[in-house]
Design a protein around this motif. Structure first.
Motif, mmCIF file in Angstrom:
data_model
loop_
_atom_site.group_PDB
_atom_site.id
_atom_site.type_symbol
_atom_site.label_atom_id
_atom_site.label_comp_id
_atom_site.label_asym_id
_atom_site.label_seq_id
_atom_site.Cartn_x
_atom_site.Cartn_y
_atom_site.Cartn_z
ATOM 1 N N HIS A 114 0.830 -1.201 0.000
ATOM 2 C CA HIS A 114 0.000 0.000 0.000
ATOM 3 C C HIS A 114 0.869 1.257 0.000
ATOM 4 C CE1 HIS A 114 -3.394 2.534 0.784
ATOM 5 N NE2 HIS A 114 -3.058 2.795 2.034
ATOM 6 N N PHE A 115 1.958 1.225 0.755
ATOM 7 C CA PHE A 115 2.851 2.379 0.856
ATOM 8 C C PHE A 115 3.996 2.296 -0.156
ATOM 9 C CE2 PHE A 115 1.097 1.397 5.073
ATOM 10 C CZ PHE A 115 0.395 2.568 5.314
ATOM 11 N N ILE A 116 4.586 1.121 -0.304
ATOM 12 C CA ILE A 116 5.764 0.971 -1.148
ATOM 13 C C ILE A 116 5.448 1.300 -2.607
ATOM 14 C CG2 ILE A 116 7.420 -0.692 -2.070
ATOM 15 C CD1 ILE A 116 7.293 -2.126 0.641
ATOM 16 N N VAL A 117 4.371 0.726 -3.136
ATOM 17 C CA VAL A 117 4.049 0.931 -4.542
ATOM 18 C C VAL A 117 3.631 2.379 -4.796
ATOM 19 C CG1 VAL A 117 2.540 0.250 -6.440
ATOM 20 C CG2 VAL A 117 3.427 -1.484 -4.870
ATOM 21 N N THR A 118 2.824 2.943 -3.912
ATOM 22 C CA THR A 118 2.373 4.323 -4.109
ATOM 23 C C THR A 118 3.543 5.296 -4.126
ATOM 24 O OG1 THR A 118 0.287 3.775 -2.989
ATOM 25 C CG2 THR A 118 0.810 6.107 -3.276
ATOM 26 N N LEU A 119 4.452 5.161 -3.167
ATOM 27 C CA LEU A 119 5.628 6.036 -3.134
ATOM 28 C C LEU A 119 6.522 5.799 -4.349
ATOM 29 C CD1 LEU A 119 6.587 5.967 0.648
ATOM 30 C CD2 LEU A 119 5.659 7.894 -0.649
ATOM 31 N N SER A 120 6.648 4.550 -4.783
ATOM 32 C CA SER A 120 7.477 4.246 -5.949
ATOM 33 C C SER A 120 6.915 4.893 -7.209
ATOM 34 C CB SER A 120 7.577 2.731 -6.142
ATOM 35 O OG SER A 120 8.211 2.119 -5.038
ATOM 36 N N VAL A 121 5.607 4.871 -7.376
ATOM 37 C CA VAL A 121 4.999 5.497 -8.546
ATOM 38 C C VAL A 121 5.171 7.016 -8.497
ATOM 39 C CG1 VAL A 121 2.816 5.907 -9.759
ATOM 40 C CG2 VAL A 121 3.367 3.623 -8.925
ATOM 41 N N LEU A 122 5.054 7.595 -7.316
ATOM 42 C CA LEU A 122 5.290 9.035 -7.180
ATOM 43 C C LEU A 122 6.724 9.397 -7.572
ATOM 44 C CD1 LEU A 122 3.397 9.852 -3.855
ATOM 45 C CD2 LEU A 122 2.918 10.861 -6.098
ATOM 46 N N VAL A 123 7.688 8.613 -7.134
ATOM 47 C CA VAL A 123 9.085 8.862 -7.481
ATOM 48 C C VAL A 123 9.295 8.712 -8.982
ATOM 49 C CG1 VAL A 123 11.449 8.007 -7.224
ATOM 50 C CG2 VAL A 123 9.968 8.224 -5.213
ATOM 51 N N TRP A 124 8.698 7.696 -9.576
ATOM 52 C CA TRP A 124 8.806 7.472 -11.023
ATOM 53 C C TRP A 124 8.243 8.659 -11.798
ATOM 54 C CZ3 TRP A 124 4.540 5.590 -14.349
ATOM 55 C CH2 TRP A 124 4.974 5.307 -15.664
ATOM 56 N N LEU A 125 7.081 9.143 -11.374
ATOM 57 C CA LEU A 125 6.503 10.315 -12.020
ATOM 58 C C LEU A 125 7.414 11.529 -11.874
ATOM 59 C CD1 LEU A 125 2.745 10.059 -10.969
ATOM 60 C CD2 LEU A 125 3.631 9.904 -13.294
ATOM 61 N N PHE A 126 7.936 11.722 -10.687
ATOM 62 C CA PHE A 126 8.810 12.863 -10.413
ATOM 63 C C PHE A 126 10.024 12.862 -11.336
ATOM 64 C CE2 PHE A 126 12.345 14.913 -8.289
ATOM 65 C CZ PHE A 126 11.789 16.072 -7.767
ATOM 66 N N ARG A 127 10.606 11.713 -11.539
ATOM 67 C CA ARG A 127 11.844 11.617 -12.305
ATOM 68 C C ARG A 127 11.607 11.610 -13.814
ATOM 69 N NH1 ARG A 127 16.606 10.438 -10.337
ATOM 70 N NH2 ARG A 127 17.168 9.309 -12.244
ATOM 71 N N HIS A 128 10.594 10.904 -14.257
ATOM 72 C CA HIS A 128 10.441 10.672 -15.687
ATOM 73 C C HIS A 128 9.248 11.385 -16.328
ATOM 74 C CE1 HIS A 128 13.642 7.709 -15.596
ATOM 75 N NE2 HIS A 128 13.064 7.161 -14.546
ATOM 76 N N HIS A 129 8.333 11.894 -15.528
ATOM 77 C CA HIS A 129 7.165 12.607 -16.064
ATOM 78 C C HIS A 129 6.910 13.881 -15.247
ATOM 79 C CE1 HIS A 129 5.868 9.234 -18.684
ATOM 80 N NE2 HIS A 129 6.430 8.499 -17.739
ATOM 81 N N PRO A 130 7.894 14.778 -15.160
ATOM 82 C CA PRO A 130 7.734 15.960 -14.308
ATOM 83 C C PRO A 130 6.580 16.856 -14.728
ATOM 84 C CG PRO A 130 9.670 16.161 -15.721
ATOM 85 C CD PRO A 130 9.213 14.745 -15.836
#
Length: 302
Positions: A114-130
């Motif tokens: 619940h926490f790991i995947v949500t935070l990982s997707v946020l980081v992915w968006l931050f880095r690759h889809h600003p």
């Protein structure tokens, strides 16, 4: 600064407004600037997420538990589902609980992903889809905010806490770590905030984001599978009725509506990169630097 010159047929030069100046002068200028994607700042995002989750937990757990009302609501939902012949939760709970390795794995799934995947997707968006990050983050935050209203207006006990039911509290029975609503941790969390299910709201946000933006086919498939598996887990562990998942979906629909109104488009329709900077070849994300312009070549729009 907002003017440029053009040469007329008579050879004279006269002032004309640039497209940028026209954009700022028309009625859409301010709204356009508000909607324009901006490059997210790492320190601000970390602070915002930490403060937001702390506030969410504080408010959620501060909502009066209303135990009697929560149990009454759970009984009503269970009776209604049985009347409509859609009460599958108990059968699923018992079937999965009979396979020890499977239910133990689901207990840890429920507690961690619940926490790991949500935070990982946020980081992915931050880095690759600003360019899409802020709108997608707003959708997630708005989803979570409206869920708090649901916790307050409709306290609901999870199936495992219902009186006289045959549901199995799988964390308690198998003595696995991870539930904030079982064991010694139950005093730290409101146990009667089951409607809507943010396990579904967040996992569906993750799944849609991955499916919409990932380029690798098997990753997109995983994006679709994630909220589906989460639905099976929340029912199997007796933490939610499946109707709680419907509540989570409605909250997510509200979140995307808020993002659509604020940015004029759904997050996934926005430009991937922030305007004004082109990434170096082979590099994307917020750390990418502008592509250098060769000498003697006039940049577009210069």
């Amino acid at each position: 600064m907002g003017e440029s010159t053009v040469t007329t047929l008579e050879g004279r030069q006269g002032p004309t407004t640039s497209p940028t100046a026209d954009h700022h002068r028309d009625g859409r200028g301010l709204l356009g600037r508000m909607r324009a994607p901006r490059r997210p700042r790492l320190w601000f995002e970390i602070l915002l997420i930490a403060v937001s989750y702390w506030t969410y937990s504080l408010v959620r757990n501060a909502v009066p538990e209303q135990r009697t009302k929560a149990l009454s609501n759970a009984d009503w939902i269970w009776r209604m589902e049985n009347h409509l012949s859609i009460a599958v939760e108990e059968s699923v709970n018992h079937a999965v609980n009979s396979v020890t390795w499977l239910i133990v794995g689901m207990n840890y799934y429920y507690a961690t992903l619940h926490f790991i995947v949500t935070l990982s997707v946020l980081v992915w968006l931050f880095r690759h889809h600003p360019g899409r990050y802020a709108a997608a983050r707003l959708a997630l935050f708005a989803t979570t905010a409206v869920a708090l209203v649901g916790y307050y207006l409709y306290p609901l006990a999870p199936p495992r806490l219902m009186h006289g039911s045959a549901f199995v509290d799988t964390v308690k029975v198998h003595e696995t770590w991870g539930s904030m609503a079982s064991g010694d941790l139950k005093h730290m969390s409101n146990q009667y905030a089951a409607m809507p299910s943010m396990h579904i709201g967040w996992s569906l946000w993750c799944g849609l984001t991955i499916f919409a933006l990932a380029r690798v086919p098997w990753v997109r498939v995983l994006g679709i599978m994630y909220p589906t598996l989460t639905l099976v887990v929340i029912v199997s562990t007796a933490n939610h009725f499946w109707l709680d998942a419907v509540g989570g979906m409605l909250c997510l629909a509200f979140g995307f509506t808020v993002a659509r109104l604020c940015y004029g488009a759904l997050p996934y329709s926005l430009p991937r990169l922030v305007e004004g900077k082109a990434p170096r070849k082979g590099r994307t994300g917020p750390d990418a630097e502008p592509e250098p312009v060769p000498s003697g070549v006039r940049p577009p729009g210069a």
